[in-house]
Design an enzyme around this catalytic site. Structure first.
Site, mmCIF file in Angstrom:
data_model
loop_
_atom_site.group_PDB
_atom_site.id
_atom_site.type_symbol
_atom_site.label_atom_id
_atom_site.label_comp_id
_atom_site.label_asym_id
_atom_site.label_seq_id
_atom_site.Cartn_x
_atom_site.Cartn_y
_atom_site.Cartn_z
ATOM 1 N N SER A 42 -6.255 -5.778 -7.726
ATOM 2 C CA SER A 42 -7.145 -5.550 -8.877
ATOM 3 C C SER A 42 -6.289 -5.568 -10.140
ATOM 4 C CB SER A 42 -7.869 -4.212 -8.733
ATOM 5 O OG SER A 42 -6.960 -3.138 -8.728
ATOM 6 N N HIS A 155 -9.898 -3.136 -2.391
ATOM 7 C CA HIS A 155 -8.906 -2.797 -1.374
ATOM 8 C C HIS A 155 -9.497 -2.608 0.021
ATOM 9 C CE1 HIS A 155 -6.077 -1.132 -4.734
ATOM 10 N NE2 HIS A 155 -6.211 -2.446 -4.764
ATOM 11 N N GLN A 163 -12.684 2.159 -6.107
ATOM 12 C CA GLN A 163 -11.539 1.663 -5.343
ATOM 13 C C GLN A 163 -10.733 2.753 -4.617
ATOM 14 O OE1 GLN A 163 -9.042 -1.660 -7.093
ATOM 15 N NE2 GLN A 163 -7.550 -0.004 -7.216
ATOM 16 N N GLU A 164 -10.528 3.892 -5.290
ATOM 17 C CA GLU A 164 -9.613 4.878 -4.709
ATOM 18 C C GLU A 164 -10.106 6.316 -4.873
ATOM 19 O OE1 GLU A 164 -5.680 4.144 -6.397
ATOM 20 O OE2 GLU A 164 -6.179 2.021 -6.464
ATOM 21 N N GLU A 205 -4.356 0.309 0.987
ATOM 22 C CA GLU A 205 -3.410 1.359 0.631
ATOM 23 C C GLU A 205 -3.382 2.469 1.674
ATOM 24 O OE1 GLU A 205 -4.267 2.380 -3.467
ATOM 25 O OE2 GLU A 205 -3.396 0.477 -4.127
ATOM 26 N N ASP A 242 -9.783 6.502 -8.777
ATOM 27 C CA ASP A 242 -9.561 5.257 -9.516
ATOM 28 C C ASP A 242 -10.727 4.323 -9.192
ATOM 29 O OD1 ASP A 242 -8.862 2.974 -10.794
ATOM 30 O OD2 ASP A 242 -7.054 2.561 -9.617
ATOM 31 N N GLU A 285 -8.752 7.451 -13.204
ATOM 32 C CA GLU A 285 -8.024 6.278 -13.712
ATOM 33 C C GLU A 285 -9.017 5.132 -13.917
ATOM 34 O OE1 GLU A 285 -4.840 5.207 -11.055
ATOM 35 O OE2 GLU A 285 -5.105 3.098 -11.531
ATOM 36 N N ASP A 312 -5.018 2.178 -16.757
ATOM 37 C CA ASP A 312 -4.243 1.229 -15.930
ATOM 38 C C ASP A 312 -4.451 -0.172 -16.513
ATOM 39 O OD1 ASP A 312 -3.222 -0.447 -13.960
ATOM 40 O OD2 ASP A 312 -4.584 0.192 -12.386
ATOM 41 N N LYS A 337 3.220 0.818 -13.822
ATOM 42 C CA LYS A 337 3.527 -0.051 -12.689
ATOM 43 C C LYS A 337 4.599 -1.028 -13.162
ATOM 44 C CE LYS A 337 -1.207 -0.356 -10.824
ATOM 45 N NZ LYS A 337 -2.498 -1.038 -11.091
ATOM 46 N N HIS A 365 2.476 2.661 -7.393
ATOM 47 C CA HIS A 365 2.680 1.498 -6.532
ATOM 48 C C HIS A 365 1.664 0.407 -6.879
ATOM 49 C CE1 HIS A 365 -0.733 2.744 -3.538
ATOM 50 N NE2 HIS A 365 -1.074 2.924 -4.777
ATOM 51 N N ARG A 366 1.694 -0.715 -6.139
ATOM 52 C CA ARG A 366 0.628 -1.724 -6.154
ATOM 53 C C ARG A 366 -0.034 -1.724 -4.784
ATOM 54 N NH1 ARG A 366 0.248 -4.556 -11.039
ATOM 55 N NH2 ARG A 366 -1.867 -4.656 -10.209
ATOM 56 N N LYS A 388 1.413 7.973 -7.779
ATOM 57 C CA LYS A 388 0.312 7.487 -6.936
ATOM 58 C C LYS A 388 0.929 6.441 -6.023
ATOM 59 C CE LYS A 388 -2.943 4.123 -8.231
ATOM 60 N NZ LYS A 388 -4.274 3.633 -8.599
HETATM 61 O O1 LIG Z 1 -5.657 -0.386 -9.389
HETATM 62 C C1 LIG Z 1 -4.594 0.138 -9.063
HETATM 63 O O2 LIG Z 1 -4.270 1.186 -9.602
HETATM 64 C C2 LIG Z 1 -3.657 -0.518 -8.088
HETATM 65 C C3 LIG Z 1 -2.827 0.412 -7.255
HETATM 66 O O3 LIG Z 1 -3.539 1.387 -6.575
HETATM 67 O O4 LIG Z 1 -4.258 -1.506 -7.339
HETATM 68 P P1 LIG Z 1 -3.713 -3.017 -7.461
HETATM 69 O O5 LIG Z 1 -2.259 -2.969 -7.147
HETATM 70 O O6 LIG Z 1 -4.533 -3.799 -6.490
HETATM 71 O O7 LIG Z 1 -3.959 -3.410 -8.880
HETATM 72 MG MG LIG Z 2 -5.869 1.300 -11.039
#
Ligand SMILES: O=C(O)[C@@H](CO)OP(=O)(O)O
Ligand SMILES: [Mg+2]
Length: 421
Positions: A42, A155, A163-164, A205, A242, A285, A312, A337, A365-366, A388
């Site tokens: 993403s 994800h 997503q999270e 993840e 997130d 986030e 982000d 990141k 992380h990614r 994270k």
């Molecule tokens: O959106 C996010 O914060 C990231 C990591 O969790 O996802 P991605 O690396 O796929 O952008």
């Molecule tokens: Mg994000």
């Protein structure tokens, strides 16, 4: 002795089975730093660009042989002979050599690999752990981990629009203790999902990816897992989200495909605030999409006092974009990141810019990762107090937690856990 004598790039695999770049930087004294580059799914629209080979539907097309060739060719020629201690000079040399704004010529993946491997080689040459080499003697704050226990969005292949869903063990007495608490909740959640007839398969993840209908259902399971593990939601463990809202912002509204409904910007904001009223959520986030700056401003004005609002996609680890946020009064924290910006020097500048503006920093992380643990050290180096890095079940994620456990042990009585601050 810290002169760069060799730079070696190679193609390896990341946690999604996609090719990625790994770099070894060898110094005159033989010290060798190695770094592997992560990759997002993403991705923000303004991220530094990773260079991949042609056809994205084929493995060879997803390959990074062009980026590897840049490492072994142009970049190696330009940085060989430089002093690895001169991190900013090494990074600026690569930025100038690339010559584009988004590092799209040589590839941010090529440049980042060399940048991080340079720092790691220099640390080794000084017989110092990376967190101390980058952070100095003041580097002793261990972060509160935001542990991902439910995956959705880009994800996972479930209907969850967000997503999270993460847990943050704020009342832990140490980082190791936080990992223990998180792991207890993770396993409790697995049992309750199985009991309810849900899948316990995991997403990119490592969080579970059951067919939850909406965020409410996910949050109910998470809160119950915290309680059933013997912890007080909100006091011992808080919840972090997130939604990755840029992924479902279309035509000026938020398209919840899984729920089969559309929310206007106003309705989306009201929904997020309602969730934060009903669940012990401490941080969200990307609550708003990268292109919805008005929405970002409104939510920050209405909820920025009580919630950590982490940018982000909207900032992409870019100090100048962050300054736009500071001026515009949106978000109050930034996700950092390393591959969004592409060098260690620029990453450190972004962190510094955030601190000066009073914005909190979350190292991240990614979704595509490797066994590389550089971000664990960087988190302690900059003392941002939050990381994270996924769930408690995949080695690409646990590698970072395990490295932080080692750092905490090494710091001994000097170590400070960021929880409860
Ligand atoms: O959106 C996010 O914060 C990231 C990591 O969790 O996802 P991605 O690396 O796929 O952008
Ligand atoms: Mg994000």
């Amino acid at each position: 002795m810290t002169t760069i004598s060799r730079v070696i790039g190679r193609q390896i695999l990341d946690s999604r089975g996609n090719p990625t770049v790994e770099v070894d930087v060898v110094l005159a004294d033989g010290s060798t730093g190695r770094a592997a580059v992560p990759s997002g799914a993403s991705t923000g629209a303004n991220e530094a660009v990773e260079v991949r080979d042609g056809d994205p539907t084929r493995f060879h097309g997803r390959g990074v042989s062009r980026a590897v060739a840049a490492v072994n060719g142009a970049i190696a020629s330009a940085v060989t002979g430089l002093d690895a201690e001169d991190q900013a000079l090494v990074d600026e040399t690569m930025i100038a050599l690339d010559g584009t704004k988004d590092k799209g010529r040589l590839g941010a993946n090529a440049i980042l690999g060399v940048s991080l491997a340079t720092a790691k080689a220099a640390a080794l040459a000084h017989r110092q752990p990376l967190y101390r080499y980058v952070g100095g003697v003041g580097a002793r704050l261990l972060p509160v981990p935001m542990m991902n226990i439910v995956n959705g969005g880009a994800h996972a292949d479930n209907p969850l629009d967000f997503q999270e869903f993460m847990i943050a063990p704020v009342s832990a007495s140490s980082f190791a203790d936080a990992v223990r608490m998180g792991s207890e909740v993770f396993h409790t959640l697995r049992r309750s999902l199985a009991k309810a007839g849900h899948s316990t398969n995991v997403g990119d993840e490592g969080g579970f990816a059951p067919d939850f209908a909406n965020a409410d259902e996910a949050l109910q399971f998470v809160v119950r897992a915290i309680e059933d593990s013997g912890y007080q939601p909100g006091t011992d463990i808080t919840i972090c989200l997130d939604p990755a809202s840029s992924e479902f912002f279309r035509g000026g509204a938020y398209e919840y495909a899984g729920e089969g409904r559309r929310r206007t910007i106003e309705e989306h904001i009201a929904y997020l605030k309602d969730l934060a009223d009903r669940y012990p959520i401490s941080s969200i986030e990307d609550p708003m999409a990268q292109d919805d700056i008005a929405g970002w401003e409104q939510l920050t004005a209405e909820a920025g006092e009580r919630l950590q609002l982490v940018g982000d996609d909207v900032f992409c680890t870019d100090a100048d974009r962050l300054l736009d946020g500071v001026e515009g009064g949106y978000a109050n924290a930034i996700l950092v990141k390393v591959n969004q910006i592409g060098t260690l020097t620029e990453t450190l500048r972004t962190v510094d810019t955030a601190y000066k503006a009073g914005y909190r920093v979350v190292m991240s992380h990614r979704s595509g990762e490797t066994e590389d643990t550089t971000i664990a050290d960087l988190t302690v180096a900059v003392g941002c107090g939050q990381i994270k890095t996924g769930s408690l079940s995949r080695s690409d994620r646990t590698a970072k937690y395990n490295q932080l456990i080692r750092i905490e042990e090494e710091l001994g009585r000097q170590a400070v856990y960021a929880g409860g601050r």
